[in-house]
Scaffold this motif. Structure first.
Motif, short mmCIF file in Angstrom:
data_model
loop_
_atom_site.label_atom_id
_atom_site.label_comp_id
_atom_site.label_asym_id
_atom_site.label_seq_id
_atom_site.Cartn_x
_atom_site.Cartn_y
_atom_site.Cartn_z
N ALA A 1 -5.15 -44.49 -18.01
CA ALA A 1 -4.63 -43.54 -18.99
C ALA A 1 -3.32 -44.00 -19.62
O ALA A 1 -3.09 -43.80 -20.81
CB ALA A 1 -4.43 -42.17 -18.33
N SER A 2 -2.45 -44.66 -18.83
CA SER A 2 -1.15 -45.09 -19.34
C SER A 2 -1.26 -46.20 -20.38
O SER A 2 -0.29 -46.47 -21.10
CB SER A 2 -0.27 -45.55 -18.18
N LYS A 3 -2.43 -46.83 -20.48
CA LYS A 3 -2.60 -47.98 -21.37
C LYS A 3 -3.46 -47.66 -22.59
O LYS A 3 -3.64 -48.51 -23.46
CB LYS A 3 -3.24 -49.13 -20.60
N LEU A 4 -3.99 -46.44 -22.67
CA LEU A 4 -4.95 -46.12 -23.73
C LEU A 4 -4.34 -46.18 -25.12
O LEU A 4 -5.00 -46.62 -26.07
CB LEU A 4 -5.56 -44.74 -23.47
N GLU A 5 -3.10 -45.75 -25.27
CA GLU A 5 -2.47 -45.77 -26.59
C GLU A 5 -2.39 -47.20 -27.13
O GLU A 5 -2.66 -47.44 -28.32
CB GLU A 5 -1.08 -45.16 -26.52
N ARG A 6 -2.05 -48.15 -26.27
CA ARG A 6 -1.98 -49.54 -26.70
C ARG A 6 -3.36 -50.06 -27.07
O ARG A 6 -3.51 -50.82 -28.04
CB ARG A 6 -1.38 -50.41 -25.58
N VAL A 7 -4.38 -49.65 -26.36
CA VAL A 7 -5.74 -50.10 -26.66
C VAL A 7 -6.19 -49.57 -28.02
O VAL A 7 -6.86 -50.26 -28.78
CB VAL A 7 -6.71 -49.66 -25.54
N VAL A 8 -5.79 -48.35 -28.35
CA VAL A 8 -6.08 -47.81 -29.69
C VAL A 8 -5.41 -48.66 -30.76
O VAL A 8 -6.00 -48.97 -31.80
CB VAL A 8 -5.61 -46.34 -29.79
N GLN A 9 -4.18 -49.08 -30.51
CA GLN A 9 -3.46 -49.92 -31.47
C GLN A 9 -4.17 -51.24 -31.71
O GLN A 9 -4.08 -51.81 -32.80
CB GLN A 9 -2.03 -50.16 -30.97
N LEU A 10 -4.89 -51.72 -30.71
CA LEU A 10 -5.60 -52.99 -30.84
C LEU A 10 -6.92 -52.84 -31.60
O LEU A 10 -7.52 -53.85 -31.97
CB LEU A 10 -5.87 -53.58 -29.45
N SER B 1 -22.16 -51.22 -32.09
CA SER B 1 -21.23 -50.52 -31.22
C SER B 1 -21.13 -51.27 -29.90
O SER B 1 -22.11 -51.86 -29.42
CB SER B 1 -21.68 -49.08 -30.98
N VAL B 2 -19.92 -51.28 -29.31
CA VAL B 2 -19.69 -52.05 -28.09
C VAL B 2 -18.80 -51.26 -27.15
O VAL B 2 -17.87 -50.57 -27.57
CB VAL B 2 -19.06 -53.43 -28.43
N LEU B 3 -19.10 -51.35 -25.86
CA LEU B 3 -18.28 -50.76 -24.80
C LEU B 3 -17.59 -51.90 -24.06
O LEU B 3 -18.26 -52.80 -23.54
CB LEU B 3 -19.15 -49.95 -23.84
N ILE B 4 -16.26 -51.87 -24.02
CA ILE B 4 -15.47 -52.92 -23.39
C ILE B 4 -14.69 -52.31 -22.23
O ILE B 4 -13.86 -51.42 -22.43
CB ILE B 4 -14.50 -53.57 -24.40
N HIS B 5 -14.96 -52.78 -21.03
CA HIS B 5 -14.24 -52.31 -19.86
C HIS B 5 -12.97 -53.12 -19.65
O HIS B 5 -12.82 -54.23 -20.17
CB HIS B 5 -15.13 -52.40 -18.62
N ALA B 6 -12.05 -52.57 -18.86
CA ALA B 6 -10.76 -53.23 -18.58
C ALA B 6 -10.12 -53.71 -19.87
O ALA B 6 -9.66 -54.84 -19.99
CB ALA B 6 -10.96 -54.39 -17.61
N ALA B 7 -10.09 -52.82 -20.85
CA ALA B 7 -9.73 -53.19 -22.21
C ALA B 7 -8.25 -53.49 -22.40
O ALA B 7 -7.85 -53.99 -23.46
CB ALA B 7 -10.15 -52.09 -23.18
N ALA C 1 -8.34 -58.96 -25.90
CA ALA C 1 -8.84 -59.89 -26.91
C ALA C 1 -10.19 -59.43 -27.45
O ALA C 1 -10.44 -59.49 -28.65
CB ALA C 1 -8.95 -61.29 -26.31
N ALA C 2 -11.07 -58.96 -26.56
CA ALA C 2 -12.40 -58.52 -26.99
C ALA C 2 -12.31 -57.31 -27.90
O ALA C 2 -13.07 -57.20 -28.87
CB ALA C 2 -13.26 -58.20 -25.76
N VAL C 3 -11.40 -56.38 -27.61
CA VAL C 3 -11.22 -55.22 -28.49
C VAL C 3 -10.85 -55.69 -29.90
O VAL C 3 -11.41 -55.21 -30.90
CB VAL C 3 -10.14 -54.27 -27.93
N GLN C 4 -9.93 -56.62 -29.99
CA GLN C 4 -9.50 -57.10 -31.31
C GLN C 4 -10.63 -57.82 -32.05
O GLN C 4 -10.82 -57.61 -33.26
CB GLN C 4 -8.32 -58.06 -31.15
#
Length: 337
Positions: A174-183, A143-149, A156-159
């Motif tokens: 908050a406005s960027k969380l949906e895109r981070v989920v997509q990654l 498991s990993v926690l990535i800040h400024a995702a 890139a790290a999320v992917q």
């Protein structure tokens, strides 16, 4: 050739498009006609005077990553020919129509990618791989926690974490969380209104995560340590929230067998940089083919002449993914991607 320069340190409006001599090729260089160049936070620091008047090894001009076409090959360079499409990390000089790059820092552009998307790969994905897999040693099931995702390296790290089979916790606006989920993030956290320590504890049964990838710095250090599982690794990649002196409870490091690891590509010896690029290339480059699992995330593009606007876009922190400069006058406007 046209390039971006500035006469004095300062805000984004000091940047100017001017004519400068093209770089001279050296034995280990590829001379490249630049079609697109990535904008990085290091460029903002360069402009503000944080590095003085630097020569990172390739040029005193700004810019650290390029994608373009090989014009000339140095006599000691290997594996490339005139006309090849390449991308890679340079030691300055990316904000120009022609740049030189050490052939060991270059990679072929995947056939399915245009130059804009190719320019969104080198700096962020090489850095993310180094932090997450080489130093953080993330493996399947971790498991990993990535800040400024939602940023360049963060996205890139999320992917890469998702592709490795890790469970991904990610913080962003908050406005960027949906895109981070997509990654590929499993759990997204609004860093303004939610406590990532509490969410990590709740979702891991108070165990914590195996690795934290942090770009924020001092304000997050204590909470990052609190979020780690025994034997966990904190990889410090940036200091967006500030550096300076920090306090650490040493017993936490000792008795929980924690590791704190710092990494900055720019200050490493050239041989280390070559190895970083090679490690990323061997493991991931083929994964950018059409339909594969990795994608370069492009936020917006600007023509080279509008480098000032590109810097302002990055300073606003509104971007999700990379901001790219194009050398053609018809570059897309901000928000086009």
């Amino acid at each position: 050739m046209k390039a971006i320069t500035f006469e004095e340190f300062g805000e984004a409006d000091v940047l100017r498009l001017v004519d400068v001599p093209a770089p001279e090729i050296r034995p280990d260089d590829l001379l490249v006609r630049v079609h697109a160049a990535g904008v990085n936070r290091a460029d903002l620091l360069h402009r503000r005077g944080s590095y003085g008047r630097p020569d990172f090894g390739d040029s005193t001009l700004m810019g650290l990553e390029i994608a373009g076409e090989v014009l000339e090959v140095g006599h000691a360079a290997q594996g490339y020919e005139v006309g090849d499409r390449v991308m890679g990390v340079v030691g300055g000089g990316a904000y120009a129509e022609i740049a030189r790059i050490d052939w060991r820092m270059a990679m072929p552009v995947p056939a399915s990618l245009d130059y804009v998307h190719a320019a969104a790969i080198p700096e962020v994905f090489v850095t993310a791989h180094e932090a997450l897999l080489h130093l953080g040693r993330v493996e399947l099931g971790d498991s990993v926690l990535i800040h400024a995702a939602a940023g360049g390296v963060g996205s890139a790290a999320v992917q890469l974490a998702y592709a490795t089979g890790a469970t991904v916790f990610a913080t962003a606006d908050a406005s960027k969380l949906e895109r981070v989920v997509q990654l590929g993030a499993d759990y997204v956290i609004d860093y303004r209104t939610q406590d990532f320590v509490e969410i990590v504890a709740s979702k891991t049964g108070k165990r914590g995560v195996d690795v934290v990838i942090d770009f924020v710095g001092a304000p997050y250090l204590a909470r990052n340590i609190a979020s780690l599982a025994n034997g966990g690794r904190l990889v410090q990649v940036g200091m967006l929230g500030g550096g300076g002196k920090v306090g650490v409870e040493l017993a936490q490091i000792l008795y929980r067998h924690l590791q704190i690891i710092g990494t900055v590509m720019k200050s490493r010896p050239q041989a280390d940089k070559h190895a970083m690029v090679q490690r990323f290339r061997e493991r991931w480059l083929d994964r950018f083919a059409a339909g594969a699992c990795l994608e370069p995330v492009v936020d917006s593009t600007f023509p080279l002449a509008r480098a000032t606007d590109a810097h302002r876009r990055m300073e606003s922190s509104a971007n999700v993914g990379k901001i790219i400069l194009t050398m053609m006058p018809s570059g897309r406007e901000a928000g086009a991607f």
